[in-house]
Motif scaffolding. Structure first.
Motif, PDB file in Angstrom:
ATOM      1  N   VAL A  71      46.410  39.574  36.826  1.00  0.00           N
ATOM      2  CA  VAL A  71      46.234  40.618  37.826  1.00  0.00           C
ATOM      3  C   VAL A  71      47.415  40.599  38.784  1.00  0.00           C
ATOM      4  O   VAL A  71      47.747  39.560  39.349  1.00  0.00           O
ATOM      5  CB  VAL A  71      44.922  40.428  38.598  1.00  0.00           C
ATOM      6  N   ALA A  72      48.077  41.733  38.956  1.00  0.00           N
ATOM      7  CA  ALA A  72      49.179  41.867  39.891  1.00  0.00           C
ATOM      8  C   ALA A  72      48.860  42.991  40.866  1.00  0.00           C
ATOM      9  O   ALA A  72      48.194  43.970  40.521  1.00  0.00           O
ATOM     10  CB  ALA A  72      50.488  42.148  39.156  1.00  0.00           C
ATOM     11  N   LEU A  73      49.338  42.853  42.104  1.00  0.00           N
ATOM     12  CA  LEU A  73      49.063  43.825  43.143  1.00  0.00           C
ATOM     13  C   LEU A  73      50.347  44.494  43.610  1.00  0.00           C
ATOM     14  O   LEU A  73      51.386  43.843  43.738  1.00  0.00           O
ATOM     15  CB  LEU A  73      48.381  43.149  44.344  1.00  0.00           C
ATOM     16  N   ILE A  96      39.803  43.731  45.439  1.00  0.00           N
ATOM     17  CA  ILE A  96      40.246  43.518  44.053  1.00  0.00           C
ATOM     18  C   ILE A  96      40.192  42.042  43.688  1.00  0.00           C
ATOM     19  O   ILE A  96      39.705  41.667  42.602  1.00  0.00           O
ATOM     20  CB  ILE A  96      41.669  44.079  43.862  1.00  0.00           C
ATOM     21  N   LEU A  97      40.682  41.177  44.578  1.00  0.00           N
ATOM     22  CA  LEU A  97      40.616  39.738  44.304  1.00  0.00           C
ATOM     23  C   LEU A  97      39.172  39.296  44.130  1.00  0.00           C
ATOM     24  O   LEU A  97      38.848  38.486  43.248  1.00  0.00           O
ATOM     25  CB  LEU A  97      41.273  38.954  45.443  1.00  0.00           C
ATOM     26  N   HIS A  98      38.286  39.821  44.966  1.00  0.00           N
ATOM     27  CA  HIS A  98      36.864  39.452  44.879  1.00  0.00           C
ATOM     28  C   HIS A  98      36.245  39.947  43.577  1.00  0.00           C
ATOM     29  O   HIS A  98      35.544  39.198  42.877  1.00  0.00           O
ATOM     30  CB  HIS A  98      36.106  40.027  46.077  1.00  0.00           C
ATOM     31  N   SER A 134      41.533  33.892  43.217  1.00  0.00           N
ATOM     32  CA  SER A 134      41.849  33.515  44.595  1.00  0.00           C
ATOM     33  C   SER A 134      43.246  33.922  45.014  1.00  0.00           C
ATOM     34  O   SER A 134      43.583  33.871  46.193  1.00  0.00           O
ATOM     35  CB  SER A 134      41.700  31.998  44.778  1.00  0.00           C
ATOM     36  N   SER A 135      44.093  34.353  44.066  1.00  0.00           N
ATOM     37  CA  SER A 135      45.459  34.761  44.391  1.00  0.00           C
ATOM     38  C   SER A 135      45.987  35.675  43.296  1.00  0.00           C
ATOM     39  O   SER A 135      45.469  35.693  42.173  1.00  0.00           O
ATOM     40  CB  SER A 135      46.378  33.545  44.547  1.00  0.00           C
ATOM     41  N   ALA A 136      47.020  36.441  43.653  1.00  0.00           N
ATOM     42  CA  ALA A 136      47.639  37.349  42.683  1.00  0.00           C
ATOM     43  C   ALA A 136      49.084  37.593  43.088  1.00  0.00           C
ATOM     44  O   ALA A 136      49.403  37.650  44.282  1.00  0.00           O
ATOM     45  CB  ALA A 136      46.882  38.671  42.624  1.00  0.00           C
ATOM     46  N   VAL A 192      53.276  36.188  46.493  1.00  0.00           N
ATOM     47  CA  VAL A 192      51.908  35.948  46.034  1.00  0.00           C
ATOM     48  C   VAL A 192      50.953  36.171  47.200  1.00  0.00           C
ATOM     49  O   VAL A 192      51.215  35.711  48.320  1.00  0.00           O
ATOM     50  CB  VAL A 192      51.737  34.515  45.481  1.00  0.00           C
ATOM     51  N   LEU A 193      49.882  36.889  46.941  1.00  0.00           N
ATOM     52  CA  LEU A 193      48.834  37.098  47.944  1.00  0.00           C
ATOM     53  C   LEU A 193      47.655  36.203  47.595  1.00  0.00           C
ATOM     54  O   LEU A 193      47.187  36.199  46.454  1.00  0.00           O
ATOM     55  CB  LEU A 193      48.400  38.564  47.963  1.00  0.00           C
TER      56      LEU A 193
END
Length: 229
Positions: A179-181, A193-195, A200-202, A215-216
């Motif tokens: 998954v990338a944002l 989206i993370l939820h 926990s990160s993307a 990275v978020l």
């Protein structure tokens, strides 16, 4: 790869002594600063050893030095000012008030020192008498099993070689959903989206430059909430 767009990445070891018997000893300055150095009797009061901020704790600086058993004095230089840590053992000497560390041997006698709770000075006071010297602070620790300098150097070289031959992207699985944002994605939407994806990160993708730019992670949301509360 699944892309979500806006439309829908101290302990620094320093060998400052020679000899067969050395003890890796951690030193810590937990009171913040921009540049923090360590200097002491084990460096001849001349070499300034840089200290690095701990990951996740930018106000805590640390370094590990290999010391011979016995009595050592040290001091901190924080942003050009000499400091000592009143929470650690300290003594007044030639270089003003300095902290002390004692790595015991059976035949050693601990010199008289001031206990950390001794009143009179604050650990954040500048030590004017030591302004022309170098830096440092540290913590006492239980003696660690002795490791020779040769073993330490071999381990350091092996780790350095391994890290130089690999990249962080090798940690990603060869197959599976990534998954990338989009960097322009609203924070609220990115959180959902993370939820929903159970991650926990993307990584963050910048369509303008055509590359990943960061990275978020969940900690970013915590930091945002702390800023806006």
């Amino acid at each position: 790869m699944e892309m979500f767009g806006s439309s829908m990445d101290h302990g620094h070891h320093n060998n400052v002594v020679t000899g067969n018997m050395v003890i890796p000893t951690p030193f810590v300055w937990p009171y913040g600063g921009r540049r923090v150095f360590l200097i002491g009797s084990f460096t001849g009061w001349s070499e300034h050893v840089p200290m690095s901020p701990m990951e996740g704790c930018p106000t805590v600086f640390q370094v590990i030095c290999n010391l011979t058993p016995g009595y050592h004095q040290f001091k901190f230089n924080v942003d050009g000012e000499w400091r000592h840590d009143e929470r650690q053992n300290f003594v007044s000497g030639t270089f003003g008030i300095v902290n002390t560390v004692f790595l015991a041997r059976d035949s050693d006698v601990v010199p008289e020192i001031f206990a950390p709770e001794t009143p009179g000075r604050s650990n954040m006071d500048v030590d004017d008498s030591f302004m022309r010297m170098g830096i440092s602070d540290g913590v006492l620790s239980e003696p660690i099993p002795t490791i020779s300098e040769a073993d330490i150097e071999v381990s350091r070289n092996r780790i350095s070689l391994f890290l130089s031959q690999h990249t962080a992207y090798e940690l990603l699985p060869e197959s599976g959903k990534v998954v990338a944002l989009d960097v322009n994605l609203p924070v609220k939407q990115a959180f959902h989206i993370l939820h929903e994806q159970g991650i926990s990160s993307a990584p963050l993708w910048d369509f303008g430059t055509g590359q990943f730019v960061g990275v978020l992670s969940a900690i970013d949301f915590i930091l945002i909430l702390r800023e806006v509360r």
